[in-house]
Design a protein around this motif. Structure first.
Motif, PDB file in Angstrom:
ATOM      1  N   ARG A 153       0.844  -1.201   0.000  1.00 40.23           N
ATOM      2  CA  ARG A 153       0.000   0.000   0.000  1.00 40.23           C
ATOM      3  C   ARG A 153       0.875   1.245   0.000  1.00 40.23           C
ATOM      4  NH1 ARG A 153      -3.641   1.551   5.134  1.00 40.23           N
ATOM      5  NH2 ARG A 153      -1.674   2.537   5.742  1.00 40.23           N
ATOM      6  N   GLN A 155       0.455   5.158   0.523  1.00 40.22           N
ATOM      7  CA  GLN A 155      -0.463   6.163   1.059  1.00 40.22           C
ATOM      8  C   GLN A 155       0.208   7.532   1.043  1.00 40.22           C
ATOM      9  OE1 GLN A 155      -3.218   5.614   4.667  1.00 40.22           O
ATOM     10  NE2 GLN A 155      -1.483   6.685   5.563  1.00 40.22           N
ATOM     11  N   ASN A 167      -6.309  12.431   2.444  1.00 42.65           N
ATOM     12  CA  ASN A 167      -5.591  11.161   2.465  1.00 42.65           C
ATOM     13  C   ASN A 167      -5.941  10.357   1.215  1.00 42.65           C
ATOM     14  OD1 ASN A 167      -3.941   9.119   3.406  1.00 42.65           O
ATOM     15  ND2 ASN A 167      -5.520   8.192   4.695  1.00 42.65           N
ATOM     16  N   TYR A 169      -4.769   6.543  -0.902  1.00 37.07           N
ATOM     17  CA  TYR A 169      -3.895   5.374  -1.008  1.00 37.07           C
ATOM     18  C   TYR A 169      -4.368   4.440  -2.109  1.00 37.07           C
ATOM     19  CZ  TYR A 169      -7.071   2.238   1.745  1.00 37.07           C
ATOM     20  OH  TYR A 169      -8.113   1.469   2.196  1.00 37.07           O
ATOM     21  N   GLU A 171      -3.761   0.202  -2.845  1.00 41.20           N
ATOM     22  CA  GLU A 171      -3.196  -1.027  -2.299  1.00 41.20           C
ATOM     23  C   GLU A 171      -3.500  -2.193  -3.229  1.00 41.20           C
ATOM     24  OE1 GLU A 171      -2.839  -3.486   1.903  1.00 41.20           O
ATOM     25  OE2 GLU A 171      -4.576  -2.165   1.602  1.00 41.20           O
ATOM     26  N   TYR A 187      -8.431   4.554  -2.722  1.00 40.92           N
ATOM     27  CA  TYR A 187      -9.134   5.243  -1.628  1.00 40.92           C
ATOM     28  C   TYR A 187      -8.779   6.719  -1.615  1.00 40.92           C
ATOM     29  CZ  TYR A 187      -9.973   6.503   3.340  1.00 40.92           C
ATOM     30  OH  TYR A 187     -10.368   7.103   4.511  1.00 40.92           O
TER      31      TYR A 187
END
Length: 239
Positions: A153, A155, A167, A169, A171, A187
């Motif tokens: 991941r 981020q 934020n 990320y 993955e 995300y």
């Protein structure tokens, strides 16, 4: 005529199955994460996730995870831990066959962080040993599998102010047996620092599998209390 009837029945069955996956629904994950510092080098990871096919209905999965973190330095953490996952893979509750899946999972993890300008980068590498039991309610037999998986991941967090941040990320999950690709999670969220040790994130997750895509609302609460003072006091009292 008989062939036509069979073809229509097959199409209807396939359509019903596709409709029952819940893929077209906006689901939700409600999550808690904690990192409880107990010494200069060690902390305890705690986590609970409640996942639904819909925002407040149709249970999909319960995930409970804990682990022991060793802080190599301020930018590197290694973790070993355990997770329990209870899954209902059926979207409709009136399915003829309902498989209940439970999983005991051991994992090893390495996290490395760095900062570029105002961007905070986090690289998380994780290995998982998965012990999975599948129960069919119409059969007394269980199916047990052991699987291994690797995850990476990336981020990126962007502080907007001392209180608000963004934020992001991505993955990827890689199976170490059979089909290599397992899933990918993309995300994006906005967050707020509630206190010095607590924050709240509200975001959107695109969960992509080989043949399905699920959209998920995510609400996550992060609480990272420093418990070193409590442990030092207890050690002093015991001494």
């Amino acid at each position: 005529m008989a062939k036509r009837i069979i073809a229509i029945w097959l199409l209807a069955t396939v359509g019903l199955y596709a409709q029952n996956t819940g893929e077209d629904e906006l689901g939700a994950w409600y999550m808690y994460f904690g990192m409880n510092r107990i010494s200069e080098r060690f902390s305890i990871h705690t986590e609970a996730q409640f996942r639904f096919y819909e925002t407040t209905d149709s249970f999909n999965q319960l995930l409970l995870r804990t682990g022991l973190n060793y802080h190599i330095n301020p930018n590197a953490i290694v973790t070993g831990g355990y997770a329990f996952i209870d899954t209902d893979p059926t979207f409709e509750s009136d399915e003829i066959l309902i498989n209940n899946i439970s999983e005991h999972r051991i994992f090893q993890q390495f996290i490395m962080t760095n900062k570029v300008w105002e961007l905070l980068f986090e690289h998380r590498y994780r290995l998982e040993q998965r012990f999975i039991t599948i129960e069919n309610e119409n059969s007394p037999f269980f199916e047990r599998n052991t699987e291994h998986r690797a995850r990476y991941r990336l981020q990126v967090m962007l502080p907007l102010t001392d209180t608000f941040f963004l934020n992001f990320y991505d993955e990827i999950f890689i199976n170490l047996q059979n089909s290599i690709f397992d899933q990918n999670r993309l995300y994006f969220a906005g967050g707020v620092h509630v206190t010095e040790n607590a924050s709240l994130q509200v975001g959107f997750l695109k969960n992509h599998f080989n043949n399905r895509n699920f959209d998920r609302l995510q609400i996550g609460f992060f609480y990272n209390p420093d418990l070193r003072g409590i442990f030092k006091k207890k050690a002093k009292d015991d001494g």
